[in-house]
Write a protein that holds these residues in place. Structure first.
Motif, PDB file in Angstrom:
ATOM      1  N   THR A  66      80.432  12.815  65.974  1.00 14.13           N
ATOM      2  CA  THR A  66      81.197  14.033  66.260  1.00 14.13           C
ATOM      3  C   THR A  66      80.272  15.193  66.577  1.00 14.13           C
ATOM      4  N   LEU A  67      79.190  15.312  65.795  1.00 21.45           N
ATOM      5  CA  LEU A  67      78.215  16.377  66.051  1.00 21.45           C
ATOM      6  C   LEU A  67      77.517  16.165  67.393  1.00 21.45           C
ATOM      7  N   GLY A  68      77.274  14.906  67.738  1.00 19.53           N
ATOM      8  CA  GLY A  68      76.672  14.626  69.037  1.00 19.53           C
ATOM      9  C   GLY A  68      77.558  15.095  70.174  1.00 19.53           C
ATOM     10  N   GLN A  69      78.868  14.855  70.042  1.00 20.52           N
ATOM     11  CA  GLN A  69      79.807  15.331  71.060  1.00 20.52           C
ATOM     12  C   GLN A  69      79.743  16.845  71.209  1.00 20.52           C
ATOM     13  N   LYS A  70      79.779  17.549  70.085  1.00 16.58           N
ATOM     14  CA  LYS A  70      79.745  19.016  70.124  1.00 16.58           C
ATOM     15  C   LYS A  70      78.428  19.520  70.702  1.00 16.58           C
ATOM     16  N   ALA A  71      77.336  18.868  70.306  1.00 15.52           N
ATOM     17  CA  ALA A  71      76.032  19.295  70.812  1.00 15.52           C
ATOM     18  C   ALA A  71      75.938  19.092  72.320  1.00 15.52           C
ATOM     19  N   ALA A  72      76.495  17.972  72.800  1.00 12.09           N
ATOM     20  CA  ALA A  72      76.471  17.718  74.246  1.00 12.09           C
ATOM     21  C   ALA A  72      77.259  18.778  75.007  1.00 12.09           C
ATOM     22  N   GLU A  73      78.320  19.297  74.377  1.00 15.02           N
ATOM     23  CA  GLU A  73      79.148  20.319  75.031  1.00 15.02           C
ATOM     24  C   GLU A  73      78.500  21.697  75.006  1.00 15.02           C
ATOM     25  N   GLU A  74      77.809  22.026  73.883  1.00 10.96           N
ATOM     26  CA  GLU A  74      77.390  23.401  73.662  1.00 10.96           C
ATOM     27  C   GLU A  74      75.884  23.639  73.815  1.00 10.96           C
ATOM     28  N   LEU A  75      75.070  22.596  73.691  1.00  9.05           N
ATOM     29  CA  LEU A  75      73.619  22.769  73.771  1.00  9.05           C
ATOM     30  C   LEU A  75      73.101  22.213  75.093  1.00  9.05           C
TER      31      LEU A  75
END
Length: 411
Positions: A39-48
């Motif tokens: 889940t954190l990987g998904q968010k990081a891919a979107e925001e970082l």
């Protein structure tokens, strides 16, 4: 934000040093959603502005093994700046390159100029150094982030093979991030804004195990004591569903603050799972971490292992070992003696079992080559989740042991 901070900490050398750049390449070797890592990987891919290997959309359609294999293939072509994953994966990959099996698997890819050039340079480096090929010959990593109970076991080996110490992170699907190291790679600093943290002192935790209805008191973050062990209890902030939830983890408080960096928050290390304990006649309790460290210290060339207490007239700790293909050269009795000696050095209570009871409780049973892989294949075919593909290291069931013992040696 926290994940970005982790990337900064794993790549920096001092305060104010920021080595993370846009589109840095991160091999993300953790579990997919709904686990917190995915889940954190998904968010990081979107925001970082980081490039994951393989891209998150592609990775989510792959099995864990396929994702790791594809990630390293892309890293050979495009380079790799950060590895975020399980320490044992890094050690296994390095072992394959050292034996040459990793290089052989790359033969079909050598038609790609970038991969051929990278591999040629790496082989030349290793030849000049007069040693086997290591991953640090292939990549100059800026940082390594590890999430797993085996980080303390493998950190020196990872630094030797990959050229970077792994930054330790303590997280859970139910709790998000709980603690992480900073750039000094000492104890982990608690991250207090994801959860309200409570701690059950070890003596109360042990009483709770004996008396399940006992209402164990807790202490707060500003009440913990250096050198003591605690079971972690979390209540989610930000609308999370868990209230006073026991994670089942025991942690040790190493100090009440990081003096060198001026961080006024208690420091911790992961100790063990609360249920990952092998009791020996009430004198000692062996954890996964202690047995794992003893195996590493004894130099046993093992593929994998599991251990449990077995009901005998005298207390017996049975260690089931699968050796690597070339074997170890020692028989079961010799292996047991070597691991036993390391356990004595690591655990004073275990040493007392021999001193006071005149017992050597550790026994070794060797498994056929491929036993653990066959178990994983059976679990995958049965539709087991990622967390249940491998046998537990501590206290496996009779069914698991029977499956491992009855595995068919590969031809």
């Amino acid at each position: 934000e926290t994940l970005f901070a982790i990337f900064i900490f794993c790549t920096c050398k001092e305060r104010g040093d920021i080595a993370v750049e846009e589109h840095c390449k991160v091999l993300y070797g953790l579990a997919p959603p709904p686990y917190i890592s995915g889940t954190l990987g998904q968010k990081a891919a979107e925001e970082l502005s980081v490039d994951f290997l393989p891209p998150m959309g592609e990775a989510e359609l792959m099995s864990f093994e396929e994702r790791i294999r594809r990630g390293f293939q892309l890293a050979l072509s495009e380079g790799m700046d950060i590895f975020y994953g399980i320490p044992s994966v890094l050690v296994a990959v390095a072992d394959q390159f050292g034996k040459g099996t990793g290089v052989k698997s790359l033969v079909p890819l050598l038609s790609k100029p970038k991969i051929l050039l990278r591999l040629t340079k790496a082989i030349l480096k290793s030849k000049l150094a007069r040693r086997p090929l290591m991953p640090k010959d292939l990549w100059s990593l800026k940082g390594v982030v590890s999430a797993g109970t085996d980080n303390a076991i493998y950190k020196e080996k990872i630094e030797h093979l990959w050229g970077q110490y792994p930054l330790d992170v303590y997280a859970a699907t139910e709790a998000n991030f709980i603690a992480m190291q900073t750039w000094d790679y000492q104890g982990m600093t608690f991250i207090p804004h994801f959860n309200f943290l409570e701690f059950i002192p070890e003596r109360e935790h042990l009483r709770l195990k004996k008396e399940p209805t006992y209402q164990a008191p807790t202490v707060l973050l500003d009440e913990v004591k250096a050198g003591e062990k605690y079971e972690v209890v979390i209540s989610n902030f930000h609308g999370g569903p868990f209230v006073r939830y026991r994670l089942g983890d025991l942690i040790r408080i190493t100090s009440l603050r990081n003096e060198e960096l001026g961080i006024d928050i208690p420091q911790m290390t992961f100790d063990s799972r609360a249920d990952d304990l092998i009791d020996i006649a009430g004198f000692a309790g062996l954890t996964e971490k202690t047995i794992w460290q003893a195996l590493e210290n004894s130099g046993v060339a093992y593929q994998d292992w599991t251990a449990r207490r077995e009901a005998k007239e005298e207390p017996v700790v049975r260690l089931y070992l699968e050796l690597k293909e070339n074997g170890d050269g020692r028989n079961e009795e010799q292996l047991a003696a070597a691991v036993h000696e390391q356990l004595r050095k690591l655990d004073g209570d275990y040493a007392d079992v021999e001193t006071m009871l005149q017992l050597k409780p550790l026994k070794v049973t060797l498994l056929r080559n491929g036993a653990f892989q066959e178990y994983i294949s059976r679990q995958r075919a049965a539709g087991a989740e990622l967390a249940h593909l491998k046998p537990p290291h501590i206290n496996p069931s009779d069914g698991i042991i029977n499956t491992l013992l009855n595995s068919v040696s590969p031809k």
